[in-house]
Design a protein around this motif. Sequence first.
Motif, PDB file in Angstrom:
ATOM      1  N   GLU A  72       0.807  -1.226   0.000  1.00 21.65           N
ATOM      2  CA  GLU A  72       0.000   0.000   0.000  1.00 21.65           C
ATOM      3  C   GLU A  72       0.845   1.285   0.000  1.00 21.65           C
ATOM      4  O   GLU A  72       0.567   2.208  -0.752  1.00 21.65           O
ATOM      5  CB  GLU A  72      -0.940  -0.008   1.214  1.00 21.65           C
ATOM      6  CG  GLU A  72      -1.860   1.187   1.300  1.00 21.65           C
ATOM      7  CD  GLU A  72      -2.924   1.228   0.226  1.00 21.65           C
ATOM      8  OE1 GLU A  72      -3.422   2.327  -0.083  1.00 21.65           O
ATOM      9  OE2 GLU A  72      -3.278   0.149  -0.320  1.00 21.65           O
ATOM     10  N   ASN A  73       1.864   1.377   0.846  1.00 20.94           N
ATOM     11  CA  ASN A  73       2.648   2.611   0.952  1.00 20.94           C
ATOM     12  C   ASN A  73       3.878   2.637   0.054  1.00 20.94           C
ATOM     13  O   ASN A  73       4.575   3.640  -0.004  1.00 20.94           O
ATOM     14  CB  ASN A  73       3.069   2.847   2.407  1.00 20.94           C
ATOM     15  CG  ASN A  73       1.875   3.203   3.255  1.00 20.94           C
ATOM     16  OD1 ASN A  73       0.939   3.853   2.805  1.00 20.94           O
ATOM     17  ND2 ASN A  73       1.888   2.756   4.493  1.00 20.94           N
ATOM     18  N   GLU A  74       4.158   1.529  -0.637  1.00 30.10           N
ATOM     19  CA  GLU A  74       5.323   1.487  -1.498  1.00 30.10           C
ATOM     20  C   GLU A  74       5.069   2.236  -2.804  1.00 30.10           C
ATOM     21  O   GLU A  74       3.925   2.469  -3.189  1.00 30.10           O
ATOM     22  CB  GLU A  74       5.704   0.032  -1.814  1.00 30.10           C
ATOM     23  CG  GLU A  74       6.270  -0.708  -0.638  1.00 30.10           C
ATOM     24  CD  GLU A  74       6.636  -2.138  -0.960  1.00 30.10           C
ATOM     25  OE1 GLU A  74       7.561  -2.645  -0.314  1.00 30.10           O
ATOM     26  OE2 GLU A  74       5.991  -2.767  -1.833  1.00 30.10           O
ATOM     27  N   ARG A  93      10.263   2.072  -0.536  1.00 36.93           N
ATOM     28  CA  ARG A  93       9.405   1.933   0.648  1.00 36.93           C
ATOM     29  C   ARG A  93       8.312   2.986   0.711  1.00 36.93           C
ATOM     30  O   ARG A  93       7.234   2.737   1.244  1.00 36.93           O
ATOM     31  CB  ARG A  93      10.237   2.003   1.919  1.00 36.93           C
ATOM     32  CG  ARG A  93      11.130   0.793   2.114  1.00 36.93           C
ATOM     33  CD  ARG A  93      11.914   0.913   3.373  1.00 36.93           C
ATOM     34  NE  ARG A  93      12.756   2.108   3.251  1.00 36.93           N
ATOM     35  CZ  ARG A  93      13.553   2.585   4.180  1.00 36.93           C
ATOM     36  NH1 ARG A  93      13.615   1.996   5.345  1.00 36.93           N
ATOM     37  NH2 ARG A  93      14.289   3.646   3.971  1.00 36.93           N
ATOM     38  N   SER A  94       8.583   4.172   0.175  1.00 33.64           N
ATOM     39  CA  SER A  94       7.590   5.246   0.254  1.00 33.64           C
ATOM     40  C   SER A  94       7.919   6.345  -0.750  1.00 33.64           C
ATOM     41  O   SER A  94       9.010   6.387  -1.318  1.00 33.64           O
ATOM     42  CB  SER A  94       7.582   5.840   1.663  1.00 33.64           C
ATOM     43  OG  SER A  94       8.785   6.536   1.908  1.00 33.64           O
ATOM     44  N   TYR A 120       2.611   5.485  -8.037  1.00 41.82           N
ATOM     45  CA  TYR A 120       2.170   5.406  -6.647  1.00 41.82           C
ATOM     46  C   TYR A 120       0.656   5.247  -6.621  1.00 41.82           C
ATOM     47  O   TYR A 120      -0.062   6.007  -7.273  1.00 41.82           O
ATOM     48  CB  TYR A 120       2.584   6.671  -5.894  1.00 41.82           C
ATOM     49  CG  TYR A 120       2.257   6.655  -4.427  1.00 41.82           C
ATOM     50  CD1 TYR A 120       2.868   5.755  -3.567  1.00 41.82           C
ATOM     51  CD2 TYR A 120       1.344   7.557  -3.893  1.00 41.82           C
ATOM     52  CE1 TYR A 120       2.586   5.747  -2.219  1.00 41.82           C
ATOM     53  CE2 TYR A 120       1.056   7.559  -2.542  1.00 41.82           C
ATOM     54  CZ  TYR A 120       1.673   6.650  -1.712  1.00 41.82           C
ATOM     55  OH  TYR A 120       1.387   6.641  -0.370  1.00 41.82           O
ATOM     56  N   LYS A 121       0.199   4.230  -5.915  1.00 40.93           N
ATOM     57  CA  LYS A 121      -1.234   3.927  -5.806  1.00 40.93           C
ATOM     58  C   LYS A 121      -1.888   3.843  -7.178  1.00 40.93           C
ATOM     59  O   LYS A 121      -2.906   4.456  -7.442  1.00 40.93           O
ATOM     60  CB  LYS A 121      -1.929   4.943  -4.909  1.00 40.93           C
ATOM     61  CG  LYS A 121      -1.384   4.912  -3.491  1.00 40.93           C
ATOM     62  CD  LYS A 121      -2.279   5.631  -2.523  1.00 40.93           C
ATOM     63  CE  LYS A 121      -1.605   5.643  -1.175  1.00 40.93           C
ATOM     64  NZ  LYS A 121      -2.222   4.856  -0.190  1.00 40.93           N
TER      65      LYS A 121
END
Length: 159
Positions: A72-74, A93-94, A120-121
């Motif tokens: 989810e946050n990667e 990781r983010s 991202y997302k």
Amino acid sequence: MLYSIQELFKLIDQHKSSDEFYGKFTGGLGTDYYINRITRFNPEENRIICGFGEEIPLSGLDIEKKSISIKENEAILFLYNLHNEDFMIDRQRSINDILEFMYSTGGIQNEFWGDIGIIYKNQRKKCYVRTQSGNLVMKDDITKTKITDIKSAYRIELV
């Protein structure tokens, strides 16, 4: 989130507007271009799939199979070398890790990068770079001059 190789390259290869930081350099090469670069697949060749050491074992790669799992946050970082057309895709990781890289000397100041893409997302993030006074800056503007503290001179926006 699950991505197939094909889905991932479709996100990476989305058209960039001319005001994005790398807007003049890449985008629109096509999913087949990237997949051919990693598989060396040529539809006219007799040998389609092989697994002999030095030969190209990825020619028959299933590009539609959902196999790349991202938490989810990667985020996904795509780097494209303009001079030799090499590229790599890394899991980060983010978004903060990606921004940290982009502000580093290996990031947006690196003259060899023709593109830095962020997924991202399930969306490609548009990258804008502004001076501290708010003016848009393009890749050529930054690579012409070497700045020791890029974070204090520029603000990276991922939209």
